[in-house]
Design an enzyme around this catalytic site. Structure first.
Site, PDB file in Angstrom:
ATOM      1  CG  ASP A 404      -4.015   5.743  62.063  1.00  0.00           C
ATOM      2  OD1 ASP A 404      -3.017   6.832  61.849  1.00  0.00           O
ATOM      3  OD2 ASP A 404      -3.818   4.598  61.600  1.00  0.00           O
ATOM      4  CD  GLU A 407      -2.048  10.553  58.216  1.00  0.00           C
ATOM      5  OE1 GLU A 407      -2.720  10.700  57.537  1.00  0.00           O
ATOM      6  OE2 GLU A 407      -1.520  10.901  59.167  1.00  0.00           O
ATOM      7  CG  ASP A 479       3.108   3.409  60.832  1.00  0.00           C
ATOM      8  OD1 ASP A 479       2.664   4.149  61.824  1.00  0.00           O
ATOM      9  OD2 ASP A 479       2.555   3.363  60.221  1.00  0.00           O
TER      10      ASP A 479
HETATM   11  O1  MIG Z   1      -2.687   1.568  57.445  1.00  0.00           O
HETATM   12  O2  MIG Z   1      -4.722   1.262  62.738  1.00  0.00           O
HETATM   13  O3  MIG Z   1       0.142   4.659  62.545  1.00  0.00           O
HETATM   14  O4  MIG Z   1      -0.167   3.585  64.523  1.00  0.00           O
HETATM   15  O5  MIG Z   1      -1.013   0.568  64.162  1.00  0.00           O
HETATM   16  C1  MIG Z   1      -1.829   1.255  58.902  1.00  0.00           C
HETATM   17  C2  MIG Z   1      -2.907   0.621  61.513  1.00  0.00           C
HETATM   18  C3  MIG Z   1      -3.203   1.912  59.650  1.00  0.00           C
HETATM   19  C4  MIG Z   1      -0.940   3.897  60.995  1.00  0.00           C
HETATM   20  C5  MIG Z   1      -1.032   3.514  62.522  1.00  0.00           C
HETATM   21  C6  MIG Z   1      -0.453   3.131  63.109  1.00  0.00           C
HETATM   22  C7  MIG Z   1      -1.436   1.596  63.153  1.00  0.00           C
HETATM   23  C8  MIG Z   1      -1.931   0.705  62.454  1.00  0.00           C
HETATM   24  N1  MIG Z   1      -2.319   2.541  61.367  1.00  0.00           N
END
Ligand code: MIG
Length: 811
Positions: A404, A407, A479
């Site tokens: 996650d 980017e 999201d």
């Molecule tokens: O700043 O880890 O897209 O699926 O639950 C948010 C918490 C960070 C973004 C992800 C989301 C995840 C969430 N993350």
């Protein structure tokens, strides 16, 4: 001042002040022909034209020092026969599958079929232009031209009239028209006049695509810097996808458990809650394979750590989950907290693995754990460091890694553009590296996990990525928001990812942000069963997204569709194998099989897709009672009822909440695990082979392996082609290949749309019975008191032993 003098000082000025003056394509100077292609030098640039395969040519445009992408393309040019003819104002390259005409003054490219039809051509008056470091290629808009693909992009299936940017971006709760999103796949397919072609712009800088947006003259692609380096693919859409994935790689077979239902939540904690969720699936007899741990399992959100209070003994918890038949996926954020006594921080600094500014100071960005450094995943050493770090997970039994925030997302969402990245030894800044950071993180995670797990297949999931990411990871669409438009957008995003080489994709079932209602969840969890990755997830402080979170009726619907997913596993797994071998996606936009049928691009029908070769899904909004469906091509069977509809027509039909509009193509062969149980390991021993009557011959390649190891690469699989010939009136299961002993003991043929007279002569006992793809449904909606029929009144069945040798059924 004399005129000359003015001219001179103007010239001087223009040397000092860089304006945005446009440079058009250069004027031809010389031609060199080599084995693999040609090289054209103009007064300002060099074009290298190189065949990679008979239907792939690379056009590399270079003005300064070479500046190309080191990460996406994994193939080298193959031998292709071509001839070159030069005359005063043009060069003609005659290839095997298409020809390429190059005009000399100025340089313009035209791709032609062997019959001389224009497939794609540079726009006459514009061609290849540059403004400063930015280069743009302008293509003439062809009559009726449509554009599909380009990866994770919002908007319609047909991108005509839209423009897009590629700059990987964390976009929480994105609007349904938002752009850019998390990942970049600069590959699209153009369609017009019964022709199609693909273009992959292999440049990782920020890029811009215009498909006739705000203009009616051209489609174009621009890159902010670096070489304009693109590949042209000829052929039908399916062949183009195969070629693109040949060039940039294909998905390895994922572990079977990752195709099961995955339950996620931001976040489950403490450990007892995680185990309770798993147990609830078992007591409720709803199949599931995966529990996903979001950021709260960590100590202060620090990766490679566990919260001591809430997860005192991760190994024991994971073992408990495994005993319940679950695998665990953990979230992995790239930021490494700058903190005394935090090992990854010290070891990272010691090993010099973090990204830095030009002066050598490490970049600091703030994210969940606080101020962090970030591994330079574009550097070999950082990737092997990451692998070592990952042992803290693999050692306790974790096999799934959810990448996650790659980017890179940091608070402020403005990653400085002057950070330096290794880029496999060719140092570059954020401007070139940002779009591939996610790709490189998934490479580190996938290869790290593979190395640590030995012969076990890991599962990797990512939010950001770039062309080639399919080699390492599945992708989900970030999201999303709990509403109908987002549900349908997710379907289009996954279809578009499939068109763009990413076969393993999914969306957060139920919607991540905000609260949906019971109808929305019911529709979403049905659809998810027909998505390559099937995962329920929702955000902190929003409505739960477990199958039982919306009351009894929706729980029953959820359980039913999750079970259906598990029944369809042999079909799905075989489609995954096909995708891993050919790149042809599991979710097939109708633009693949019905490319030149205008209806499939109609806004009413653009969300429809084929799940595998034969099952068509027609998503509908949760408040709609009636579905409007387009049936392309041949005849279709309504999945739950066997009602038959001729193709080439639209239809409107009532679909109560528990029924997703699903259709099976005539002549389809669909294998089903009739006894599928609580998880993907529990597949039973009865293989049902559903055959749908039709006029077309058909064939399906059935595939089994152990689902977890890499042994299939050494021949430990069970694979057989199954063919149906309406003409010869038979179904043949060819002798299986591979050394894996099938788990199937019994075979039941289920004939749909045949009359008893038609197949009575079959040697074995033909039985007539009713059949249902759904498990018996009890008291549906007590308020609406709906009666729902979900039984097919009569199918004809033949049951026999399942054998690995050839089995022929004649009638
Ligand atoms: O700043 O880890 O897209 O699926 O639950 C948010 C918490 C960070 C973004 C992800 C989301 C995840 C969430 N993350």
């Amino acid at each position: 001042m004399g005129v000359e003098l003015v001219k001179e000082s103007m010239a001087e000025l223009s040397n000092q002040v860089k304006t945005n003056r446009i440079k058009g394509p250069g004027i031809f100077q010389s031609l060199e022909v080599s084995d693999g292609g040609i090289r054209i030098s103009t007064d300002i640039e060099v074009f290298t034209v190189r065949f990679y395969r008979s239907n792939i040519v690379r056009i590399h445009h270079q003005t300064e020092e070479k500046d190309t992408n080191p990460f996406s393309v994994i193939e080298v040019p193959q031998e292709v026969n071509f001839t070159v003819e030069e005359n005063d104002d043009s060069i003609m390259i005659v290839g095997e599958e298409f020809d390429l005409a190059v005009r000399k003054n100025p340089i313009l490219f035209t791709f032609l079929t062997k019959e001389g039809k224009i497939i794609n051509q540079d726009e006459d008056g514009l061609g290849t232009e540059s403004q400063g470091d930015q280069t743009t290629v302008y293509k003439k808009l062809q009559k009726g031209e449509r554009f599909v693909g380009l990866g994770e992009k919002t908007g319609g299936l047909d991108r005509r009239g839209s423009g897009y940017q590629n700059w990987n971006t964390d976009h929480f709760a994105y609007e349904v028209e938002a752009d850019p999103l998390y990942s970049t796949i600069p590959f699209y397919i153009g369609v017009h006049n019964s022709l199609s072609y693909g273009i992959f712009v292999d440049n990782t800088y920020k890029s811009h695509f215009n498909f006739g947006a705000s203009n009616n003259r051209f489609s174009s692609f621009s890159t902010d810097a670096g070489d304009m380096d693109y590949y042209f693919f000829s052929g039908a859409v399916e062949e183009i996808i195969q070629s693109y994935t040949w060039l940039t790689g294909r998905m390895p077979m994922p572990p079977m458990w990752s195709l099961g239902y995955q339950q996620c939540r931001y976040s489950y904690y403490p450990d007892s809650e995680v185990v309770d969720v798993a147990k609830k699936f078992r007591t409720k007899e709803i199949p599931a394979d995966v529990i996903v741990l979001d950021i709260h399992h960590m100590d202060g959100f620090k990766i490679f750590s566990w919260d001591e209070k809430n997860f005192p003994n991760p190994k024991v918890m994971i073992q408990t989950l495994k005993d319940l038949g679950f695998e665990v996926v953990v979230i992995c954020d790239p930021g490494i907290k700058i903190e005394e006594n935090y090992k990854p921080y010290h070891s990272g600094v010691e090993n010099d693995i973090f990204i830095k500014y030009r002066d050598g100071q490490m970049y600091e960005g703030e994210v969940w754990p606080g101020w962090c450094h970030f591994p330079d995943f574009t550097k070999e050493e950082s990737r092997s460091w990451w692998k070592e770090m990952m042992k803290s997970y693999t050692d306790v039994g974790v096999k799934g890694f959810w990448n996650d925030m790659n980017e890179i997302a940091t608070w402020g969402q403005m990653l400085p553009e002057n950070i330096e990245f290794d880029m496999n030894g060719e140092t570059a800044t954020t401007r070139k590296a940002r779009n591939v950071y996610g790709l490189q993180m998934t490479q580190a995670s996938y290869e790290g996990a593979t190395a640590n797990l030995g012969n076990e297949r890991p599962f990797a999931l990512t939010r950001a990525g770039f062309s080639g990411v399919q080699r390492y990871s599945a992708m989900w669409t970030g999201d999303n928001v709990a509403n109908d438009d987002h549900m349908l957008l997710g379907v289009r995003l996954v279809s578009s990812l499939g068109l763009s080489g990413i076969a393993f994709a999914g969306y957060d079932v139920g919607g991540f942000v905000g609260n949906g209602d019971r109808k929305l969840f019911a529709r979403w969890i049905q659809l998810g069963a027909f998505s390559p990755m099937y995962r329920g997830h929702s955000m902190i402080n929003s409505h739960d997204s477990e199958p039982w979170s919306y009351g009894e009726e929706v729980e029953e619907i959820s359980a039913n569709y999750i079970k259906l997913r598990y029944k369809l596993l042999p079909y799905l797994y075989s489609c995954f194998l096909h995708a891993s071998e050919t790149g042809v996606p599991v979710v097939r936009s109708l633009a693949i099989d019905y490319t030149h049928d205008d209806q499939v691009y109609d806004q009413n029908f653009e969300n429809q897709y084929l799940f595998g070769p034969s099952i068509m899904v027609a998503p509908m909004k949760s408040d709609d009672q009636y579905a409007k469906v387009y049936l392309p091509g041949e005849s279709w069977f309504e999945f739950f009822t066997d009602e038959k509809y001729p193709g080439g027509q639209e239809m409107i039909k009532e679909y109560p909440l528990e029924k997703l509009p699903l259709f099976v193509k005539e002549s389809a062969i669909v294998p089903i695990y009739a006894e599928a149980g609580s998880n993907t390991r529990d597949v039973g021993a009865l293989l049902e082979l559903h055959l749908y009557n039709g006029t077309q011959s058909n064939f399906f390649e059935y595939y089994e392996d152990d689902g977890t190891s890499f042994d299939y690469r050494e021949g430990t699989f069970h694979r057989r082609s199954i063919s149906f010939s309406p003409e010869k009136k038979n179904l043949i299961l060819n002798t299986s290949t591979g050394s894996y002993p099938s788990k199937m003991k019994k075979l039941k043929l289920v004939f749909h749309g045949f009359t008893k007279e038609e197949i009575e002569v079959l040697d074995a006992q033909v039985k007539s019975e009713s059949y249902s793809f759904l498990t018996p449904i009890s008291n549906f909606d007590p308020v609406e008191k709906r009666e729902t029929k979900h039984e097919i009144e009569n199918v004809l069945t033949v049951t026999t032993d399942y054998q690995a040798d050839e089995m022929t059924f004649n009638w």
